[in-house]
Design an enzyme around this catalytic site. Structure first.
Site, PDB file in Angstrom:
ATOM      1  N   PHE A 131       4.834  -5.683   1.137  1.00  0.00           N
ATOM      2  CA  PHE A 131       4.490  -4.321   1.563  1.00  0.00           C
ATOM      3  C   PHE A 131       3.115  -4.329   2.213  1.00  0.00           C
ATOM      4  O   PHE A 131       2.143  -4.812   1.625  1.00  0.00           O
ATOM      5  CB  PHE A 131       4.504  -3.343   0.385  1.00  0.00           C
ATOM      6  CG  PHE A 131       4.230  -1.927   0.822  1.00  0.00           C
ATOM      7  CD1 PHE A 131       5.229  -1.157   1.400  1.00  0.00           C
ATOM      8  CD2 PHE A 131       2.960  -1.374   0.708  1.00  0.00           C
ATOM      9  CE1 PHE A 131       4.983   0.134   1.844  1.00  0.00           C
ATOM     10  CE2 PHE A 131       2.699  -0.074   1.146  1.00  0.00           C
ATOM     11  CZ  PHE A 131       3.720   0.680   1.710  1.00  0.00           C
ATOM     12  N   ASP A 216      -3.323  -9.944   2.170  1.00  0.00           N
ATOM     13  CA  ASP A 216      -3.390  -8.494   2.029  1.00  0.00           C
ATOM     14  C   ASP A 216      -3.763  -8.205   0.580  1.00  0.00           C
ATOM     15  O   ASP A 216      -2.922  -8.264  -0.313  1.00  0.00           O
ATOM     16  CB  ASP A 216      -2.027  -7.881   2.388  1.00  0.00           C
ATOM     17  CG  ASP A 216      -1.982  -6.373   2.169  1.00  0.00           C
ATOM     18  OD1 ASP A 216      -2.911  -5.830   1.539  1.00  0.00           O
ATOM     19  OD2 ASP A 216      -1.001  -5.747   2.622  1.00  0.00           O
ATOM     20  N   LYS A 245      -7.310   0.426  -1.245  1.00  0.00           N
ATOM     21  CA  LYS A 245      -7.224   1.087  -2.550  1.00  0.00           C
ATOM     22  C   LYS A 245      -8.507   1.074  -3.392  1.00  0.00           C
ATOM     23  O   LYS A 245      -9.277   2.015  -3.373  1.00  0.00           O
ATOM     24  CB  LYS A 245      -6.048   0.492  -3.325  1.00  0.00           C
ATOM     25  CG  LYS A 245      -4.700   0.786  -2.644  1.00  0.00           C
ATOM     26  CD  LYS A 245      -3.517   0.465  -3.511  1.00  0.00           C
ATOM     27  CE  LYS A 245      -2.247   1.101  -2.975  1.00  0.00           C
ATOM     28  NZ  LYS A 245      -1.481   0.306  -2.017  1.00  0.00           N
TER      29      LYS A 245
HETATM   30  C1  LIG Z   1      -0.916   0.377  -0.670  1.00  0.00           C
HETATM   31  C2  LIG Z   1      -0.783  -0.869   0.105  1.00  0.00           C
HETATM   32  C3  LIG Z   1      -0.901  -0.873   1.506  1.00  0.00           C
HETATM   33  C4  LIG Z   1      -1.016   0.390   2.320  1.00  0.00           C
HETATM   34  O1  LIG Z   1      -2.213   1.053   2.094  1.00  0.00           O
HETATM   35  P1  LIG Z   1      -2.397   2.557   2.631  1.00  0.00           P
HETATM   36  O2  LIG Z   1      -3.793   2.907   2.273  1.00  0.00           O
HETATM   37  O3  LIG Z   1      -1.358   3.385   1.938  1.00  0.00           O
HETATM   38  O4  LIG Z   1      -2.156   2.525   4.094  1.00  0.00           O
HETATM   39  C5  LIG Z   1      -0.867  -2.098   2.162  1.00  0.00           C
HETATM   40  N1  LIG Z   1      -0.730  -3.248   1.491  1.00  0.00           N
HETATM   41  C6  LIG Z   1      -0.608  -3.288   0.146  1.00  0.00           C
HETATM   42  C7  LIG Z   1      -0.492  -4.600  -0.537  1.00  0.00           C
HETATM   43  C8  LIG Z   1      -0.618  -2.098  -0.592  1.00  0.00           C
HETATM   44  O5  LIG Z   1      -0.484  -2.129  -1.914  1.00  0.00           O
END
Ligand SMILES: *Cc1c(COP(=O)(O)O)cnc(C)c1O
Length: 387
Positions: A131, A216, A245
């Protein structure tokens, strides 16, 4: 109190409670009901709700400088960039507001680098279950089955292979491949850790094939896994890392960190109105200072052991499945028990948890949650399984 939801575009099923106040590990609704919060804004609220250091950073910066211009330097921006660089293997930072935006930056940088240094190579290998966000390019990078048929045509150039399968990555590499991008722990997929061997293997594969390694760490960064960044558990050195986050701890702030040897944006390639916004950067600095304070991560690891042992005991007691994850990003396989039903029952009992899959509960409490609060959460869970 407004109870009329019709003015909002519906994008997700949400409970009817209206939340009015947050304090540390607790949220309060308009009826005065309190909830022990193990969701924390989706692993966002590093120090829980409304921590004093955040209030102070916001108040001081709000009275000093909220927004100079993305075209000017400001002090919180420089301080936060230098602190991130000092605590990581990276040399340069670009700030944005969301995780998806930081990942878009990483995808763009990889393509620019491929154009300049690898004969136009542009393909990025990503993973099933991965994701990376909800913009069109990051959705295209996701390995979430539900996204597959949506918003066609997608952004091309993302090659998906099974997670933790080094041979599959190797087989997917061709002359047009420029990078490999992954989460050190797949969060939305249900807290699935990359193995140490896989991460080290990827690093070698990237070196051997002149590919960029992109981690990521939007969910795993800023102490969530018990180290400041998850890549640090494995002794690897990625070229690019994205954060969001926990970096803002509740305010919209994200970052892309890079190794200086791959820095290749031309002026105009990348930017954003809120990039380096001093109000957000001041909060980011407060979060980073708290998490890097002596002893803070030791406490996170202590709480992780406590939660892990408690979940393991529940699993034994009620014949559930495995406990997974690292630090304070843990999951419990609920076996035959429907996790979505558990989430609803838990909320009614004053506990907020999340079910990323129909048989998986995810726990992402504030990193400063107390021993007593974890014990309280485990006791509520025990009551739910007992029913
Ligand atoms: C939450 C998340 C995203 C997306 O972040 P947003 O601030 O919602 O755009 C991308 N990568 C990972 C691993 C995430 O947990």
């Amino acid at each position: 109190m407004h109870r009329d939801f019709a003015a909002l575009i519906p994008v997700a099923k949400k409970p009817k409670q209206l939340f009015v106040k947050g304090q540390g590990s607790y949220l309060f609704d308009s009826q005065g009901q309190s909830y022990l919060d193990l969701i924390q804004g989706w692993a966002v609220n590093t120090l829980g709700h409304c921590p004093a250091v955040m209030q102070q950073a916001l108040a001081e910066q709000a009275a000093t400088l909220v927004n100079a211009s993305p075209g000017f330097y400001n002090e919180p921006l420089l301080k936060l960039a230098n602190t991130l660089v000092a605590h990581s293997v990276f040399d340069q930072v670009f700030f944005a507001s969301s995780g998806a935006e930081a990942n878009e930056g990483a995808i763009k940088l990889a393509r620019r680098w491929g154009e300049k240094h690898k004969k136009g190579a542009f393909k990025i290998i990503t993973f099933e279950g991965g994701f990376h966000g909800r913009t069109l390019a990051t959705m295209s990078a996701c390995g979430k089955p539900a996204f597959e048929k949506l918003f066609e045509p997608k952004v091309p150039g993302f090659i998906k292979v099974p997670f933790n399968d080094l041979a599959a990555v190797k087989a997917a590499i061709d002359d047009a491949t420029v990078a490999v991008m992954l989460e050190p722990i797949q969060g939305e997929a249900g807290v699935i850790p990359a193995t140490a061997a896989f991460l080290r293997g990827l690093q070698q594969l990237c070196e051997a094939n002149n590919l960029l390694l992109i981690v990521d760490e939007v969910q795993t960064g800023i102490g969530r896994t018990g180290k400041l960044f998850a890549y640090q558990h494995h002794g690897i050195k990625p070229h690019i890392m994205t954060l969001a986050k926990g970096l803002g701890g509740g305010v919209p702030l994200s970052a892309m960190l890079i190794d200086k040897t791959i820095s290749c944006f031309e002026y105009g390639d990348q930017g954003g109105t809120f990039s380096g916004n001093p109000l957000m950067c001041a909060v980011g600095l407060a979060m980073l200072n708290a998490v890097t304070a002596p002893g803070f991560l030791d406490e996170v690891n202590e709480r992780s052991r406590q939660l892990w042992a408690g979940l393991e005991a529940l699993s034994q007691k009620y014949g559930l499945g495995e406990v997974r994850g690292q630090g304070l990003l843990l999951a419990l396989n609920t076996g035959e028990v429907n996790a979505n039903v558990l989430v609803e029952k838990a909320m009614a009992a004053g506990l907020l948890i999340n079910a990323p899959r129909p048989n998986t509960l995810r726990f992402m409490p504030a990193l400063n949650i107390s021993e007593a609060q974890i014990a309280e959460a485990l006791a509520i869970l025990d009551g739910l399984f007992h029913q």
